[in-house]
Design a protein around this motif. Structure first.
Motif, PDB file in Angstrom:
ATOM      1  N   GLY A  76       5.775  48.154  76.950  1.00 41.06           N
ATOM      2  CA  GLY A  76       5.227  46.866  76.516  1.00 41.06           C
ATOM      3  C   GLY A  76       3.781  46.982  76.100  1.00 41.06           C
ATOM      4  N   PHE A  77       3.002  47.739  76.869  1.00 42.86           N
ATOM      5  CA  PHE A  77       1.597  47.951  76.505  1.00 42.86           C
ATOM      6  C   PHE A  77       1.484  48.736  75.201  1.00 42.86           C
ATOM      7  CE2 PHE A  77       0.081  46.882  80.845  1.00 42.86           C
ATOM      8  CZ  PHE A  77      -1.035  46.142  80.490  1.00 42.86           C
ATOM      9  N   VAL A  78       2.344  49.739  75.026  1.00 40.02           N
ATOM     10  CA  VAL A  78       2.288  50.548  73.797  1.00 40.02           C
ATOM     11  C   VAL A  78       2.620  49.693  72.584  1.00 40.02           C
ATOM     12  CG1 VAL A  78       3.374  52.448  72.562  1.00 40.02           C
ATOM     13  CG2 VAL A  78       2.793  52.710  74.978  1.00 40.02           C
ATOM     14  N   ASN A  79       3.696  48.919  72.661  1.00 45.83           N
ATOM     15  CA  ASN A  79       4.074  48.065  71.529  1.00 45.83           C
ATOM     16  C   ASN A  79       2.995  47.031  71.233  1.00 45.83           C
ATOM     17  OD1 ASN A  79       6.552  49.354  71.203  1.00 45.83           O
ATOM     18  ND2 ASN A  79       7.591  47.990  72.627  1.00 45.83           N
ATOM     19  N   THR A  80       2.445  46.437  72.275  1.00 42.24           N
ATOM     20  CA  THR A  80       1.371  45.465  72.076  1.00 42.24           C
ATOM     21  C   THR A  80       0.151  46.126  71.457  1.00 42.24           C
ATOM     22  OG1 THR A  80       2.115  44.107  73.936  1.00 42.24           O
ATOM     23  CG2 THR A  80      -0.157  43.825  73.223  1.00 42.24           C
ATOM     24  N   GLY A  81      -0.164  47.347  71.888  1.00 43.04           N
ATOM     25  CA  GLY A  81      -1.311  48.047  71.323  1.00 43.04           C
ATOM     26  C   GLY A  81      -1.139  48.353  69.845  1.00 43.04           C
ATOM     27  N   VAL A  82       0.057  48.790  69.461  1.00 39.61           N
ATOM     28  CA  VAL A  82       0.326  49.079  68.043  1.00 39.61           C
ATOM     29  C   VAL A  82       0.189  47.806  67.204  1.00 39.61           C
ATOM     30  CG1 VAL A  82       2.076  49.821  66.391  1.00 39.61           C
ATOM     31  CG2 VAL A  82       1.793  51.057  68.544  1.00 39.61           C
ATOM     32  N   VAL A  83       0.811  46.723  67.672  1.00 43.54           N
ATOM     33  CA  VAL A  83       0.744  45.454  66.941  1.00 43.54           C
ATOM     34  C   VAL A  83      -0.690  44.948  66.895  1.00 43.54           C
ATOM     35  CG1 VAL A  83       1.505  43.051  66.921  1.00 43.54           C
ATOM     36  CG2 VAL A  83       3.117  44.864  67.524  1.00 43.54           C
ATOM     37  N   LEU A  84      -1.401  45.083  67.991  1.00 46.09           N
ATOM     38  CA  LEU A  84      -2.780  44.591  68.064  1.00 46.09           C
ATOM     39  C   LEU A  84      -3.681  45.314  67.075  1.00 46.09           C
ATOM     40  CD1 LEU A  84      -4.597  42.625  69.637  1.00 46.09           C
ATOM     41  CD2 LEU A  84      -5.039  44.476  71.249  1.00 46.09           C
ATOM     42  N   VAL A  85      -3.577  46.624  67.018  1.00 45.19           N
ATOM     43  CA  VAL A  85      -4.438  47.402  66.125  1.00 45.19           C
ATOM     44  C   VAL A  85      -4.104  47.124  64.659  1.00 45.19           C
ATOM     45  CG1 VAL A  85      -5.022  49.733  65.374  1.00 45.19           C
ATOM     46  CG2 VAL A  85      -4.879  49.212  67.810  1.00 45.19           C
ATOM     47  N   ILE A 208      -7.659  38.968  68.856  1.00 46.98           N
ATOM     48  CA  ILE A 208      -7.109  39.824  69.920  1.00 46.98           C
ATOM     49  C   ILE A 208      -6.364  38.987  70.953  1.00 46.98           C
ATOM     50  CG2 ILE A 208      -7.730  41.328  71.837  1.00 46.98           C
ATOM     51  CD1 ILE A 208     -10.016  42.398  70.113  1.00 46.98           C
ATOM     52  N   MET A 209      -6.958  37.884  71.355  1.00 41.50           N
ATOM     53  CA  MET A 209      -6.322  37.031  72.360  1.00 41.50           C
ATOM     54  C   MET A 209      -5.024  36.427  71.827  1.00 41.50           C
ATOM     55  SD  MET A 209      -9.665  35.133  73.977  1.00 41.50           S
ATOM     56  CE  MET A 209      -8.661  34.132  75.079  1.00 41.50           C
ATOM     57  N   ASN A 210      -5.023  35.984  70.576  1.00 42.37           N
ATOM     58  CA  ASN A 210      -3.812  35.384  70.004  1.00 42.37           C
ATOM     59  C   ASN A 210      -2.671  36.391  69.894  1.00 42.37           C
ATOM     60  OD1 ASN A 210      -5.015  32.860  69.755  1.00 42.37           O
ATOM     61  ND2 ASN A 210      -5.700  33.234  67.652  1.00 42.37           N
ATOM     62  N   ILE A 211      -2.996  37.596  69.419  1.00 44.54           N
ATOM     63  CA  ILE A 211      -1.961  38.614  69.276  1.00 44.54           C
ATOM     64  C   ILE A 211      -1.478  39.082  70.647  1.00 44.54           C
ATOM     65  CG2 ILE A 211      -1.476  40.939  68.413  1.00 44.54           C
ATOM     66  CD1 ILE A 211      -3.502  40.428  66.190  1.00 44.54           C
ATOM     67  N   TYR A 212      -2.385  39.266  71.561  1.00 47.28           N
ATOM     68  CA  TYR A 212      -2.037  39.754  72.900  1.00 47.28           C
ATOM     69  C   TYR A 212      -1.144  38.761  73.641  1.00 47.28           C
ATOM     70  CZ  TYR A 212      -2.788  42.092  77.408  1.00 47.28           C
ATOM     71  OH  TYR A 212      -2.610  42.756  78.598  1.00 47.28           O
ATOM     72  N   ASN A 213      -1.420  37.457  73.452  1.00 48.95           N
ATOM     73  CA  ASN A 213      -0.682  36.426  74.181  1.00 48.95           C
ATOM     74  C   ASN A 213       0.524  35.881  73.420  1.00 48.95           C
ATOM     75  OD1 ASN A 213      -2.411  36.427  76.436  1.00 48.95           O
ATOM     76  ND2 ASN A 213      -3.870  35.109  75.380  1.00 48.95           N
ATOM     77  N   ASP A 214       0.744  36.335  72.196  1.00 51.37           N
ATOM     78  CA  ASP A 214       1.842  35.799  71.396  1.00 51.37           C
ATOM     79  C   ASP A 214       3.187  36.178  72.013  1.00 51.37           C
ATOM     80  OD1 ASP A 214       3.240  34.568  69.398  1.00 51.37           O
ATOM     81  OD2 ASP A 214       3.017  36.203  67.961  1.00 51.37           O
ATOM     82  N   VAL A 215       4.059  35.203  72.140  1.00 53.16           N
ATOM     83  CA  VAL A 215       5.364  35.466  72.743  1.00 53.16           C
ATOM     84  C   VAL A 215       6.509  34.867  71.930  1.00 53.16           C
ATOM     85  CG1 VAL A 215       5.261  33.421  74.220  1.00 53.16           C
ATOM     86  CG2 VAL A 215       6.679  35.353  74.899  1.00 53.16           C
TER      87      VAL A 215
END
Length: 290
Positions: A76-85, A208-215
């Motif tokens: 989950g952290f890896v996928n979020t990191g890829v999307v975030l960057v 960053i906050m919007n992408i990180y918290n998007d569900v």
């Protein structure tokens, strides 16, 4: 500390009321966060039986050990990191570029196009989910990074925010750069971007906050566990955490939920603590037009 009345005279009344109000609001906002962090280290049964009691003598890492065994938090952290960057980079480049065109150029239909961009802010996300999902299916992008990154990567709010910031940059700076032989993209890169660093910092933190918290969209676009982002993992944790633990009770699930949520909270806390000065300056830069 004293205050001044409307005539400029000192009233001698301390600002105790304001300080007490701010203190109450701060406690109300931080209390759930502190409770969640502390409860993650409590025995699972104690969380349910005595939710407001915290005994340091009973500290345990059992919730974290169980959570790491049952929950794919790492992926989950890896996928979020890829999307975030990737998504963050697209937003931070193209949103200011579009805002620069709206703020400093005059062309036919400018107000109409900008109005159409702002109109998308009024559309609820749920209205766009079905059309976007059908589009992703036709493109073969369901359960891929493309589906998580490209839709909404340049949103109307980011364009509006940066337009307000760029509009405050004096036109004389742009004219001087043109006289010196600088091209239009060179003006954006060498003149506009350095002048709007505070606004960019504010937009960066919000992005960053919007992408990180998007569900909402990741749940629909990436239904497979392989592509689940961190927030999707957390949302579905209560349903799938007992997949490898037959008979897992409510207390165990609650403890592991709090452990996972505590770990997910740490990056945002660090981000805000490190960048709070830039975030506040960016908010002020984007709130007024010079």
């Amino acid at each position: 500390m004293t205050t001044l009345d409307v005539r400029g005279r000192r009233t001698g009344r301390p600002l105790i009321g304001s300080h007490v109000f701010l203190l109450v609001v701060t406690v109300a906002l931080l209390a759930p966060v502190v409770w969640a962090l502390l409860s993650a280290f409590k025995p699972a049964d104690e969380i349910v039986r005595h939710p407001l009691v915290f005994d340091p003598a009973h500290l345990t890492l059992a919730n974290f050990r169980g959570m790491f065994q049952d929950v794919p938090l790492g992926s989950g952290f890896v996928n979020t990191g890829v999307v975030l960057v990737c998504k963050g980079a697209i937003t931070m480049f193209f949103a200011p570029l579009a805002a620069y065109a709206f703020a400093k150029y005059r062309f036919r239909g400018q107000n109409l196009i900008f109005g159409a961009v702002l109109l998308t802010l009024m559309l609820p996300t749920i209205v766009l989910i079905i059309p976007l999902l059908l589009e992703m299916k036709e493109l073969g992008w369901v359960n891929t990074y493309q589906a998580l990154i490209l839709p909404g990567s340049v949103d109307a709010f980011a364009i509006f925010w940066m337009r307000q910031v760029i509009a405050a940059v004096p036109d004389e700076l742009l004219d001087a750069a043109r006289v010196d032989g600088c091209g239009e993209f060179g003006i954006f890169w060498h003149v506009i971007l350095p002048a709007i660093r505070s606004g960019l910092a504010g937009l960066g933190v919000l992005t960053i906050m919007n992408i990180y918290n998007d569900v909402v969209w990741p749940v629909v676009a990436a239904s497979s566990s392989r592509m689940a982002t961190l927030q999707v993992v957390l949302v579905t944790l209560a349903q799938n955490i007992s997949g490898h633990k037959v008979g897992a009770d409510y207390a165990t699930i609650t403890g592991e939920l709090l452990a996972a949520a505590s770990i997910a909270l740490v990056p945002l806390l660090i981000l805000f603590i490190v960048l709070q000065k830039h975030f506040i300056n960016g908010i002020l830069a984007g709130s007024v037009k010079g």
